[in-house]
Scaffold this motif. Structure first.
Motif, PDB file in Angstrom:
ATOM      1  N   THR A 146       0.815  -1.227   0.000  1.00  0.00           N
ATOM      2  CA  THR A 146       0.000   0.000   0.000  1.00  0.00           C
ATOM      3  C   THR A 146       0.841   1.266   0.000  1.00  0.00           C
ATOM      4  N   GLU A 147       2.055   1.202   0.584  1.00  0.00           N
ATOM      5  CA  GLU A 147       2.888   2.406   0.676  1.00  0.00           C
ATOM      6  C   GLU A 147       4.108   2.343  -0.235  1.00  0.00           C
ATOM      7  N   SER A 148       4.072   1.446  -1.215  1.00  0.00           N
ATOM      8  CA  SER A 148       5.232   1.276  -2.087  1.00  0.00           C
ATOM      9  C   SER A 148       5.524   2.510  -2.932  1.00  0.00           C
ATOM     10  N   ALA A 149       4.516   3.334  -3.193  1.00  0.00           N
ATOM     11  CA  ALA A 149       4.718   4.555  -3.982  1.00  0.00           C
ATOM     12  C   ALA A 149       4.903   5.792  -3.114  1.00  0.00           C
ATOM     13  N   ALA A 160      -5.058   8.518   1.051  1.00  0.00           N
ATOM     14  CA  ALA A 160      -5.706   8.326  -0.252  1.00  0.00           C
ATOM     15  C   ALA A 160      -4.736   7.825  -1.314  1.00  0.00           C
ATOM     16  N   ALA A 161      -3.467   8.170  -1.184  1.00  0.00           N
ATOM     17  CA  ALA A 161      -2.487   7.695  -2.169  1.00  0.00           C
ATOM     18  C   ALA A 161      -2.366   6.172  -2.160  1.00  0.00           C
ATOM     19  N   LYS A 162      -2.716   5.548  -1.056  1.00  0.00           N
ATOM     20  CA  LYS A 162      -2.656   4.084  -0.984  1.00  0.00           C
ATOM     21  C   LYS A 162      -3.679   3.435  -1.918  1.00  0.00           C
ATOM     22  N   GLN A 177      -3.632  -0.369  -8.736  1.00  0.00           N
ATOM     23  CA  GLN A 177      -2.636  -0.716  -9.744  1.00  0.00           C
ATOM     24  C   GLN A 177      -1.968  -2.045  -9.421  1.00  0.00           C
ATOM     25  N   TRP A 178      -1.743  -2.316  -8.143  1.00  0.00           N
ATOM     26  CA  TRP A 178      -1.141  -3.593  -7.756  1.00  0.00           C
ATOM     27  C   TRP A 178      -2.077  -4.750  -8.102  1.00  0.00           C
ATOM     28  N   ASN A 189      -1.297  -7.888 -10.433  1.00  0.00           N
ATOM     29  CA  ASN A 189      -1.107  -9.153  -9.707  1.00  0.00           C
ATOM     30  C   ASN A 189      -2.437  -9.848  -9.411  1.00  0.00           C
ATOM     31  N   PRO A 190      -3.260 -10.089 -10.429  1.00  0.00           N
ATOM     32  CA  PRO A 190      -4.605 -10.626 -10.179  1.00  0.00           C
ATOM     33  C   PRO A 190      -4.617 -12.021  -9.566  1.00  0.00           C
ATOM     34  N   ASP A 191      -3.565 -12.802  -9.782  1.00  0.00           N
ATOM     35  CA  ASP A 191      -3.549 -14.177  -9.306  1.00  0.00           C
ATOM     36  C   ASP A 191      -2.695 -14.370  -8.053  1.00  0.00           C
ATOM     37  N   ASP A 192      -2.210 -13.271  -7.499  1.00  0.00           N
ATOM     38  CA  ASP A 192      -1.395 -13.368  -6.288  1.00  0.00           C
ATOM     39  C   ASP A 192      -2.259 -13.853  -5.117  1.00  0.00           C
ATOM     40  N   ASP A 193      -1.694 -14.695  -4.272  1.00  0.00           N
ATOM     41  CA  ASP A 193      -2.430 -15.202  -3.112  1.00  0.00           C
ATOM     42  C   ASP A 193      -2.861 -14.087  -2.164  1.00  0.00           C
TER      43      ASP A 193
END
Length: 248
Positions: A10-13, A197-199, A205-206, A210-214
């Motif tokens: 969530t805070e990668s950006a 809100a930036a999260k 986008q993540w 990454n639609p198939d990520d667990d």
């Protein structure tokens, strides 16, 4: 060693992992009257924005320690980007119990007082690293208005109403510990909105990438619930600030 994955997503950006804006950190650096060569230790340094911009603007030197591998890498890249990699360095590690090898002028824990088990323990930890005339910076939430119920407090991610104090009581608590509050800079609503809100766009986008990520189910749940929770609880009840303390 790392922080929970949800925060790395969530805070990668984020460059700043708290409700401060770049302008607020600039204000803080100015009011602290930082001088060239000031030595700073930052526990829970995140992506390094405070140390990097102060190294650029005030020629301070510093060391930051953070448990997030991603944020530590971002901090190192930011130092190179701003041309201050020779003045500040960042360590990926657990800041719990960390004491500087040599005394510093400023020891900071800006928004990560869990490192010391709370404000009191963090102040005790930072005090081990500062020179006799040094200063410590504590970043900490406070209640803007007292939550009427425990449910509201939990909506602000507090364990209970008693987890945080109102601002006057927080300032008084520093005095009771033997410290003078010599400055403070408080986050504003814009800073809270930018932090929270930036999260949401980052999560969106993540999820797309990454639609198939667990972990996608948890991120999806957060994106669905967070806008309302933030507006209903945190935005209304929770304040945040950085407080500069010096021993009496």
């Amino acid at each position: 060693m790392d922080i929970p994955r949800i925060f790395n997503i969530t805070e990668s950006a984020h460059r700043i992992h708290n409700p401060f804006t770049p302008e607020k950190f600039a204000t803080l650096g100015a009011v602290l009257r930082l001088k060239s060569g000031t030595r700073i230790l930052d526990l829970g340094s995140g992506s390094g924005e405070m140390l990097c911009t102060w190294a650029r603007d005030y020629e301070i030197t510093g060391v930051g320690i953070d448990m997030s591998q991603l944020f530590s890498e971002q901090a190192t890249l930011r130092a190179k980007e701003l041309g201050v990699a020779d003045r500040v360095k960042f360590i990926h590690g657990d800041a719990t119990g960390y004491v500087a090898d040599e005394k510093v002028d400023v020891a900071a824990c800006v928004g990560a007082t869990w490192i010391g088990g709370g404000v009191v323990g963090t102040i005790e930890l930072l005090a081990k690293s500062i020179s006799p005339e040094g200063m410590m910076l504590i970043g900490e939430p406070y209640w803007r208005q007292l939550p009427p119920t425990e449910e509201v407090a939990k909506g602000c991610f507090a364990g209970s109403v008693s987890d945080f104090l109102m601002l006057p009581e927080l300032l008084a608590s520093f005095s009771e510990l033997g410290y003078d509050v010599v400055e403070m800079v408080l986050a504003d609503q814009e800073g809270w909105d930018r932090y929270e809100a930036a999260k949401w766009l980052t999560m969106k986008q993540w999820l797309k990438a990454n639609p198939d990520d667990d972990f996608a189910k948890e991120v999806r749940a957060n994106l669905t619930s967070e806008p309302k929770r933030y507006a209903q609880y945190t935005r209304e009840y929770l304040g945040w600030g950085v407080f500069a303390l010096m021993a009496r």
